[in-house]
Design an enzyme around this catalytic site. Sequence first.
Site, mmCIF file in Angstrom:
data_model
loop_
_atom_site.group_PDB
_atom_site.id
_atom_site.type_symbol
_atom_site.label_atom_id
_atom_site.label_comp_id
_atom_site.label_asym_id
_atom_site.label_seq_id
_atom_site.Cartn_x
_atom_site.Cartn_y
_atom_site.Cartn_z
ATOM 1 N N GLU A 168 -0.109 1.073 -5.844
ATOM 2 C CA GLU A 168 0.088 0.043 -4.917
ATOM 3 C C GLU A 168 -0.168 -1.264 -5.880
ATOM 4 O O GLU A 168 -0.993 -1.753 -6.380
ATOM 5 C CB GLU A 168 -1.428 -0.165 -4.053
ATOM 6 C CG GLU A 168 -1.557 1.379 -3.165
ATOM 7 C CD GLU A 168 -2.814 1.320 -2.765
ATOM 8 O OE1 GLU A 168 -3.423 0.200 -1.905
ATOM 9 O OE2 GLU A 168 -3.397 2.567 -2.764
ATOM 10 N N HIS A 197 0.828 -1.177 -0.083
ATOM 11 C CA HIS A 197 -0.043 0.071 0.023
ATOM 12 C C HIS A 197 0.697 1.331 0.059
ATOM 13 O O HIS A 197 0.921 1.854 1.114
ATOM 14 C CB HIS A 197 -0.707 -0.007 1.402
ATOM 15 C CG HIS A 197 -2.199 0.801 1.287
ATOM 16 N ND1 HIS A 197 -2.019 2.080 0.549
ATOM 17 C CD2 HIS A 197 -3.274 0.717 1.639
ATOM 18 C CE1 HIS A 197 -3.295 2.755 0.788
ATOM 19 N NE2 HIS A 197 -4.027 1.894 1.319
#
Length: 307
Positions: free
Chosen positions: A282, A176
């Site tokens: 991500e 992330h």
Amino acid sequence: MDRPNRPAALASTPGQPESQVQTTSSDTRVSATLPTGDSVEVLLYGATVTSWKTPARENLFVSSAAILDGSKPVRGGIPLVFPVFGPAPAGSKLPQHGFARNVKWEFLGKSTSEGESSVKLDFGLSWATLPEDWRTKWEHKFGLVYSVTLAPGSLSTALVVSNEGDEAFEFQSLLHTYLSVDDIQNVQIAGLDNSPYIDKVPSATAKTQSGLIAFSGETDRVYSPPTPPSDPVTVQEGGKTRFRVVRDNLPDVVVWNPWVEKAAGMGDFEPKDGWKNMVCVEAGSVSAWTKLEKGDVFEGAQTIYAE
């Protein structure tokens, strides 16, 4: 598992003088600095990368209100998402994005490349070391090894997942990554043209990307590019390349920016106009579930190049 783009292991060279790579570790974090001035810092809580600097600048965005005391996941840097992306399936006891970013990992040690141009930091988490309350929420026996490799101008992160139990399990995983930019309204993302994606704003709608990605409001999309993961996804700012992201065995790319209203509603997002200075690109495997049979191993990785 034999993969052509697999990150190379770094091994210390016998007989070399004392390392010029500077590392420090404590019971909360590990950091490393190369002779070039490139540096990285990893919080043991969640094995979250909280800083990646090249000599020119900090490359990751971390909220000034991020909680760094191990009481909740970090808002910014590179949190690890495992074993579920987003809300857990019906019947699951897991919170959003699973537990990997919510627990303390073990620092397994470092290794440096010959010539000391790179340093690799390894972190581990397993079912045996998972706190009891988390074991009751996800009962599958697993092992995770997370490697963070710093080189001049680049950062690689690789996650290895092993099934150490007697039964198969399914999971999702995501790196992330919050990248730092000067002004999101001058940012465009290349490398995802013609990619199908799920647009979560305002609802999960299937679409196909046409041309560069630009930002003019809240953005939350899951792309599944038809091109190989080794083809770079490029973050451009003001027409110049700022980052290149190359994936390995991670088929999906999530692109996210909260914009004004969502940032205002997040208590750990500061400054409130910080949405202008970040974009999440991500790498992950989230559009489908990865199944691991007993004894199987999965590895996914990304390398980010700062231009």
